[in-house]
Design a protein around this motif. Structure first.
Motif, PDB file in Angstrom:
ATOM      1  N   PHE A  54       4.108   7.716   4.684  1.00  0.00           N
ATOM      2  CA  PHE A  54       3.860   8.229   3.329  1.00  0.00           C
ATOM      3  C   PHE A  54       4.279   9.693   3.225  1.00  0.00           C
ATOM      4  CE2 PHE A  54       0.859  10.786   0.815  1.00  0.00           C
ATOM      5  CZ  PHE A  54       1.168  10.326  -0.456  1.00  0.00           C
ATOM      6  N   VAL A  55       3.832  10.521   4.163  1.00  0.00           N
ATOM      7  CA  VAL A  55       4.178  11.949   4.117  1.00  0.00           C
ATOM      8  C   VAL A  55       5.684  12.129   4.235  1.00  0.00           C
ATOM      9  CG1 VAL A  55       3.862  14.184   5.244  1.00  0.00           C
ATOM     10  CG2 VAL A  55       1.941  12.614   5.050  1.00  0.00           C
ATOM     11  N   TRP A  56       6.314  11.361   5.138  1.00  0.00           N
ATOM     12  CA  TRP A  56       7.757  11.464   5.297  1.00  0.00           C
ATOM     13  C   TRP A  56       8.487  11.092   4.012  1.00  0.00           C
ATOM     14  CZ3 TRP A  56      11.893   8.142   5.004  1.00  0.00           C
ATOM     15  CH2 TRP A  56      13.082   8.565   5.587  1.00  0.00           C
ATOM     16  N   SER A  57       8.049  10.015   3.359  1.00  0.00           N
ATOM     17  CA  SER A  57       8.719   9.569   2.132  1.00  0.00           C
ATOM     18  C   SER A  57       8.547  10.575   1.010  1.00  0.00           C
ATOM     19  CB  SER A  57       8.169   8.198   1.706  1.00  0.00           C
ATOM     20  OG  SER A  57       8.393   7.227   2.702  1.00  0.00           O
ATOM     21  N   VAL A  58       7.340  11.097   0.840  1.00  0.00           N
ATOM     22  CA  VAL A  58       7.105  12.084  -0.222  1.00  0.00           C
ATOM     23  C   VAL A  58       7.858  13.368   0.061  1.00  0.00           C
ATOM     24  CG1 VAL A  58       5.341  13.509  -1.325  1.00  0.00           C
ATOM     25  CG2 VAL A  58       4.876  11.100  -0.869  1.00  0.00           C
ATOM     26  N   ARG A  59       7.889  13.770   1.312  1.00  0.00           N
ATOM     27  CA  ARG A  59       8.590  15.006   1.678  1.00  0.00           C
ATOM     28  C   ARG A  59      10.080  14.907   1.433  1.00  0.00           C
ATOM     29  NH1 ARG A  59      10.776  17.039   6.280  1.00  0.00           N
ATOM     30  NH2 ARG A  59      10.339  15.145   7.472  1.00  0.00           N
ATOM     31  N   ALA A  64       0.829  -1.211   0.000  1.00  0.00           N
ATOM     32  CA  ALA A  64       0.000   0.000   0.000  1.00  0.00           C
ATOM     33  C   ALA A  64       0.857   1.253   0.000  1.00  0.00           C
ATOM     34  CB  ALA A  64      -0.926  -0.023   1.221  1.00  0.00           C
ATOM     35  N   LEU A  65       1.938   1.243   0.803  1.00  0.00           N
ATOM     36  CA  LEU A  65       2.820   2.407   0.846  1.00  0.00           C
ATOM     37  C   LEU A  65       3.515   2.626  -0.496  1.00  0.00           C
ATOM     38  CD1 LEU A  65       4.697   2.603   4.269  1.00  0.00           C
ATOM     39  CD2 LEU A  65       3.419   4.394   3.123  1.00  0.00           C
ATOM     40  N   THR A  66       3.975   1.541  -1.095  1.00  0.00           N
ATOM     41  CA  THR A  66       4.667   1.661  -2.385  1.00  0.00           C
ATOM     42  C   THR A  66       3.745   2.262  -3.434  1.00  0.00           C
ATOM     43  OG1 THR A  66       6.035  -0.251  -1.842  1.00  0.00           O
ATOM     44  CG2 THR A  66       5.939   0.412  -4.154  1.00  0.00           C
ATOM     45  N   ARG A  67       2.515   1.752  -3.510  1.00  0.00           N
ATOM     46  CA  ARG A  67       1.561   2.294  -4.486  1.00  0.00           C
ATOM     47  C   ARG A  67       1.235   3.754  -4.181  1.00  0.00           C
ATOM     48  NH1 ARG A  67      -1.075  -2.818  -3.775  1.00  0.00           N
ATOM     49  NH2 ARG A  67      -2.568  -1.797  -2.370  1.00  0.00           N
ATOM     50  N   ALA A  68       1.050   4.074  -2.872  1.00  0.00           N
ATOM     51  CA  ALA A  68       0.701   5.446  -2.514  1.00  0.00           C
ATOM     52  C   ALA A  68       1.831   6.414  -2.840  1.00  0.00           C
ATOM     53  CB  ALA A  68       0.359   5.505  -1.027  1.00  0.00           C
ATOM     54  N   PHE A  70      -3.247  13.862  -2.071  1.00  0.00           N
ATOM     55  CA  PHE A  70      -4.308  13.644  -1.096  1.00  0.00           C
ATOM     56  C   PHE A  70      -5.051  12.340  -1.368  1.00  0.00           C
ATOM     57  CE2 PHE A  70      -3.745  18.287  -1.084  1.00  0.00           C
ATOM     58  CZ  PHE A  70      -3.505  18.481   0.273  1.00  0.00           C
ATOM     59  N   ALA A  71      -5.233  11.995  -2.647  1.00  0.00           N
ATOM     60  CA  ALA A  71      -5.882  10.728  -2.959  1.00  0.00           C
ATOM     61  C   ALA A  71      -5.063   9.553  -2.428  1.00  0.00           C
ATOM     62  CB  ALA A  71      -6.083  10.600  -4.467  1.00  0.00           C
ATOM     63  N   ALA A  72      -3.738   9.623  -2.593  1.00  0.00           N
ATOM     64  CA  ALA A  72      -2.880   8.552  -2.098  1.00  0.00           C
ATOM     65  C   ALA A  72      -2.836   8.543  -0.573  1.00  0.00           C
ATOM     66  CB  ALA A  72      -1.473   8.714  -2.672  1.00  0.00           C
ATOM     67  N   LEU A  73      -2.812   9.720   0.041  1.00  0.00           N
ATOM     68  CA  LEU A  73      -2.752   9.799   1.499  1.00  0.00           C
ATOM     69  C   LEU A  73      -3.966   9.133   2.137  1.00  0.00           C
ATOM     70  CD1 LEU A  73      -1.581  10.946   4.169  1.00  0.00           C
ATOM     71  CD2 LEU A  73      -2.824  13.065   3.690  1.00  0.00           C
ATOM     72  N   PHE A  74      -5.146   9.456   1.622  1.00  0.00           N
ATOM     73  CA  PHE A  74      -6.364   8.945   2.256  1.00  0.00           C
ATOM     74  C   PHE A  74      -6.763   7.559   1.753  1.00  0.00           C
ATOM     75  CE2 PHE A  74      -6.827  13.613   2.729  1.00  0.00           C
ATOM     76  CZ  PHE A  74      -6.765  13.634   4.112  1.00  0.00           C
ATOM     77  N   SER A  75      -5.960   6.983   0.887  1.00  0.00           N
ATOM     78  CA  SER A  75      -6.168   5.582   0.530  1.00  0.00           C
ATOM     79  C   SER A  75      -5.557   4.648   1.564  1.00  0.00           C
ATOM     80  CB  SER A  75      -5.561   5.295  -0.847  1.00  0.00           C
ATOM     81  OG  SER A  75      -4.136   5.367  -0.794  1.00  0.00           O
ATOM     82  N   LEU A  76      -4.741   5.187   2.471  1.00  0.00           N
ATOM     83  CA  LEU A  76      -4.094   4.388   3.502  1.00  0.00           C
ATOM     84  C   LEU A  76      -5.016   4.243   4.713  1.00  0.00           C
ATOM     85  CD1 LEU A  76      -0.602   6.088   3.214  1.00  0.00           C
ATOM     86  CD2 LEU A  76      -1.257   3.861   2.293  1.00  0.00           C
ATOM     87  N   ARG A  77      -4.822   3.171   5.474  1.00  0.00           N
ATOM     88  CA  ARG A  77      -5.740   2.854   6.568  1.00  0.00           C
ATOM     89  C   ARG A  77      -5.299   3.436   7.903  1.00  0.00           C
ATOM     90  NH1 ARG A  77      -6.731  -3.658   5.621  1.00  0.00           N
ATOM     91  NH2 ARG A  77      -7.420  -3.555   3.441  1.00  0.00           N
TER      92      ARG A  77
END
Length: 1005
Positions: free
Chosen positions: A934-939, A903-907, A919-926
């Motif tokens: 996710f936020v840390w990796s994207v940042r 899930a993280l890889t796809r997001a 935001f779509a990827a962020l809120f697809s996570l549980r």
């Protein structure tokens, strides 16, 4: 090709020509390869040999060039580097998409700079520090050390360091690209006449750079002319950072040194923050600068007394070096920080022109002030070509003789230096930017009309000058500047107090002004705060009450500007919260304060105790905390206290375990089958009370901030909410009273044993009661002593072992205060006594029954066999159940981890580009932990430009997570599942910290 030292090419090769021109316009190279005159076709140099001998020869050439540059500048010696090179690895990245435990992000290590620069796994490094912190010296020292290793054959395969100063990079943001930057690197790196270097740069440089055989060291990023002149920092910085990323490629290694102001906020880079020097480092450096004991005693007041105005400035190794020079030359102390630079300039001019009188030296200093003002006020950067410099000299000189004398004197003084290239592009600049700031501030202070106060307060071009003027300028100059700053802050205050739908948000103008004030006055207790302090406190209050976590973080950055009472309130608020980001921010800001009040020191002690209730910190996080604690200006040994507090948890566990073991031995079980029962009995009597009391006291107030409660605490709170707000003193008083009662019972049993001549069991009972009392009280007593201000030196050895008796001797101990007050609540006491007496028969009956069942009376053999069989069966079933549950948990965690990884890889793949996809990827996570990662990796994806993201949508998400908005309607621009996810994740401090950091990155500068 022969490769002996006598056959090496040097700087004087007759066939070398300069075709690269660095002038006041831009970096330009004629078409074709380097080395041919303009207008002629050039033959590309042949490829260099790929062997160790060529690499050693190349390193010798680069070392000679760098040595020539340092000889030309002749600034400070190498003794600075070992003390100024302590760095903080703020955003070290784990392996891609690997799960990181919540809260383990952020500051990962504190190490010497030379170790981090030599670390092979680090790709992109951003080295930040204040003026004079040693950034340039550290980079050049690292380059020379590595070049010597390669040249001498000690480490031929080490990455080849290329040191490049960006001061003369004239290409604008719309002109910069990888080709221009590569040519600039060639022009700055190649020694005069070196065909070998030209061949290497033409054929092998790019390939070596991308395969980590070269380390690119880019210095003075904040001095790029287009960056200096730009009113919007991010718009000017982004193209240069993106170009560096593209030049380095996917695997190359690059270090960019810059001041934080006008520097990049590069996502995905390992950011190293040079820390201010600790008192121990200051003393060691002064010893290394040949100050004797009498001179050290003379400078101690400047280092320790904040009222002198030097305490903050002297955490800078450059200023400390100048102080040592001043004291050696004058055998006296300076009256203000600017006197250090005044003495430096005067001594350099006296050495260059010893026969001249004071009037000639004053004329030269006046010229330097005008020249510094000219460099700062024009859009040509901080250097000029030699022709322009000569014209400036001619304007100041009355005749040719004076002109020549000024040229010779300024060259010999090395206050002004020139680049080491003897080409048409040779430039002249100040040897250190702090000297430029001193002379510019001196000119502006002497000519107040030269720069309007409003421009001085708000223009990024004059920011460093404004800091210098505020620190050392006369009142008639600083007061209009403070008034102009107050006008900007008043406008911000009026805007902040106007109700709006989006809450509070710092404007770029307010951020600029507050950063300027903090840079000017941090570490100074007495400053003319009347025009601005009330406005700052109102803005900080508005940001804390109505802003997001990033707004509160910047409010804490303004801590040095607040009054002591207000400062203490925000220190407590930050420490009492669950945000690790805000806690570390306020702890770092405490290190910039001139002195720590007793209240702030007590708050830091409470923070150390509060940490016990949270997850265990990693060793790297603990080292980072220790470095922050060492930088605090206080007599308390906070690092030692941190160790005492952390060990109290281990000590409580050890005492509880040893007591359980003693109880098991004292019970003397008659058979092996009775051992589990004896062990359980010991754990219930010793370990459980010890741990429960320690945990409850650790999370009580005011010993701690009441955070990080244990599972036992939460269970008890579910039974009775009074357990959630336990007060420290009543609890310690109650536990101490019970422990004394148990001890009294033990002594009474001894008396009874003496009467009945049954000594051994009664002595065992006495030892059990004493050990239980000591184990239960030991942990709370350690924490109580730390909270009450005892030092780490007092809590060691025998005193730490018998800390219970030591603490009972305190006059303010809760038991002694209670006895002095004599407020006996007889009704409550009698009620509790009756309840205890009523419970004793039931407890005694239960104990007798257990004793009989364990062999107190004779049972038939079948009955005993049945009991033993049942016991073994229960134990076996318990073990099997435990193994089954463990396997089930391992399987569930493994499957969840695999699902989480996918899930993280796809997001990350979907959301790394920003925009609605983020935001779509962020809120697809549980889970909140998945969203945090996710936020840390994207940042941390390396990019030159800020993430393309709607900042207002991000701030809406932060507001929902903080619970500061009651809007239940769907936010336009967010997916349908956003609100349920935000409601589920509400209050997660780690996710809030990551989103706050992202919000801070998106703030315009």
């Amino acid at each position: 090709m022969q490769r002996g030292d006598e056959a090496q090419p040097d700087f004087g090769q007759p066939n070398w020509r300069v075709d690269t021109v660095i002038n006041a316009g831009q970096v330009s190279l004629p078409a074709g390869s380097a080395g041919a005159p303009h207008g002629e076709s050039r033959e590309e140099p042949p490829p260099p040999p790929d062997d160790p001998e060529f690499r050693k020869a190349l390193a010798r050439l680069l070392l000679r060039k760098l040595t020539a540059t340092l000889d030309e500048m002749h600034w400070l010696d190498d003794r600075l580097i070992d003390l100024s090179a302590v760095v903080e690895d703020v955003d070290g990245r784990p392996p891609a998409h690997r799960r990181v435990l919540p809260g383990r992000r952020g500051r990962s290590a504190v190490r010497p700079l030379h170790e981090v620069l030599a670390r092979p796994e680090t790709d992109l490094i951003l080295l930040q520090g204040g003026a004079g912190a040693g950034k340039s010296v550290a980079l050049r020292r690292h380059a020379m050390s590595r070049l010597r290793q390669i040249a001498e054959g000690r480490n031929v395969t080490a990455p080849l360091p290329l040191y490049v100063n960006l001061r003369d990079l004239r290409a604008g943001p719309d002109e910069i690209d990888t080709d221009v930057l590569r040519r600039y690197v060639l022009a700055q790196t190649a020694p005069r006449g070196s065909a070998d270097v030209a061949a290497y740069l033409a054929h092998s440089f790019m390939d070596d750079l991308r395969h980590r055989r070269v380390t690119l060291l880019l210095d003075s990023f904040d001095e790029i002319p287009a960056v200096l002149d730009s009113p919007t920092i991010d718009a000017a910085v982004a193209p240069y950072i993106q170009t560096v990323i593209e030049l380095v490629g996917g695997g190359g290694r690059c270090v960019v040194a810059t001041r934080e102001y006008k520097g990049p906020r590069a996502s995905g880079w390992t950011r190293l923050q040079l820390l201010g020097m600790s008192p121990q480092q200051q003393e060691a450096l002064l010893h290394g600068l040949d100050l004797d004991d009498s001179a050290l005693a003379l400078v101690q007041p400047l280092l320790l007394d904040p009222r002198r105005g030097f305490a903050g400035e002297l955490r800078n190794p450059l200023s400390l070096h100048l102080l040592a020079t001043y004291v050696r030359g004058n055998n006296a102390l300076p009256d203000r920080p600017s006197a250090l630079f005044a003495e430096y300039a005067a001594s350099r001019l006296r050495a260059a022109l010893p026969s001249a009188g004071p009037g000639a030296h004053t004329a030269l200093e006046d010229f330097l002030a005008r020249f510094a003002y000219r460099l700062t006020s024009t859009r040509g950067g901080l250097s000029v070509d030699e022709e322009t410099y000569a014209r400036e000299i001619s304007r100041a000189a009355d005749d040719t003789v004076t002109r020549d004398l000024m040229l010779r004197t300024l060259t010999a003084s090395r206050i002004l230096v020139s680049s080491a290239e003897e080409s048409a592009g040779r430039t002249v600049f100040f040897g250190h930017r702090r000297v430029l700031q001193y002379f510019t501030g001196r000119y502006v202070a002497a000519h107040p009309s030269a720069v309007p106060a409003r421009e001085l307060a708000t223009s990024g071009r004059w920011r460093e000058t404004a800091v210098t003027v505020l620190q050392d300028g006369p009142r008639e100059v600083t007061l209009p500047l403070l008034t102009a700053l107050g006008e900007v802050l008043a406008t911000e205050r009026d805007r902040a107090l106007t109700p709006g739908p989006d809450g509070f948000e710092w404007s770029p103008e307010a951020v600029h002004c507050l950063e300027l004030l903090s840079a000017a006055y941090q570490g100074r207790p007495d400053w003319p705060h009347e025009p601005v302090r009330p406005l700052v406190e109102e803005l900080v209050a508005a940001a804390w009450e109505r802003g997001s976590v990033s707004d509160r973080k910047f409010a804490l950055d303004c801590l040095p500007l607040l009054s002591e009472e207000t400062r203490q309130a925000y220190v407590d608020r930050a420490f009492a919260g669950e945000s690790g980001w805000l806690r570390m921010t306020v702890l770092r800001e405490c290190a910039t304060l001139p002195a720590l009040s007793a209240e702030v020191r007590a708050s830091i002690r409470r923070l150390l105790i509060t940490r016990l209730g949270e997850r265990r910190a990693s060793p790297a996080e603990t080292r980072a905390l220790d470095v922050d604690l060492q930088r605090l200006r206080a007599e308390d040994d906070f690092v030692g206290l941190r160790r005492v507090v952390d060990r109290s948890r281990t000590g409580a566990i050890a005492l509880g375990g040893s007591g359980a073991l003693f109880q098991m031995i004292a019970d003397r079980p008659s058979s092996f089958l009775h051992l589990p029962t004896a062990l359980v009995s010991g754990l219930l009597i010793f370990a459980l009370p010890t741990w429960v009391v320690f945990r409850f006291y650790q999370s009580s107030r005011p010993v701690s901030y009441g955070k990080g409660r244990s599972r036992v605490h939460r269970i008890a709170g579910a039974i009775d909410t009074d357990f959630l707000d336990v007060k420290s003193d009543p609890m310690l008083r109650g536990v101490s009273t019970l422990a004394l009662a148990f001890t009294a019972i033990g002594f009474a049993a001894v008396v009874q044993g003496l009467v009945h001549h049954d000594i051994v069991p009664t002595l065992a009972a006495l030892a059990t009661s004493l050990l239980l009392s000591h184990a239960v009280l030991w942990g709370p007593s350690v924490l109580y002593a730390v909270h009450r201000g005892r030092s780490a030196r007092e809590l060691r050895g025998v005193r730490l072992l018998f800390v219970v008796l030591y603490v009972l001797g305190f006059r303010d101990h809760p038991c002694r205060e209670w006895l002095r007050a004599r407020k006996w609540k007889w009704r409550k006491f009698l009620r509790n006594a009756l309840l205890t007496m009523a419970a004793l028969p039931a407890i005694g009956a239960a104990g007798a029954l257990i004793e009989k069942l364990l062999g107190g009376f004779t049972m038939p053999r079948p009955v005993r066999l049945a009991i033993y069989t049942a016991t073994v069966t229960v134990v076996a079933v318990t073990i099997a159940t435990g193994v089954y549950k463990a396997l089930r948990v391992i399987t569930r965690v493994t499957l969840a981890e695999l699902r989480r990884h996918r899930a993280l890889t796809r997001a990350i793949q979907r959301g790394r580009t920003g925009g609605p996809a983020f935001f779509a990827a962020l809120f697809s996570l549980r889970e909140a932990s998945e969203a945090t990662d996710f936020v840390w990796s994207v940042r941390n994806v390396p990019r030159g430009t800020p993430l393309d993201l709607d900042r207002q949508l991000l701030r809406h998400c932060i507001a929902h997570l903080e619970g500061t908005t009651t809007d239940a309607e769907q936010i336009h621009g967010l997916p349908a599942e956003a609100l349920p996810r935000l409601a589920k994740w509400q209050g997660d401090s780690h996710l809030l910290d990551e989103l706050g950091r992202l919000d801070e990155q998106l703030r315009a500068r």
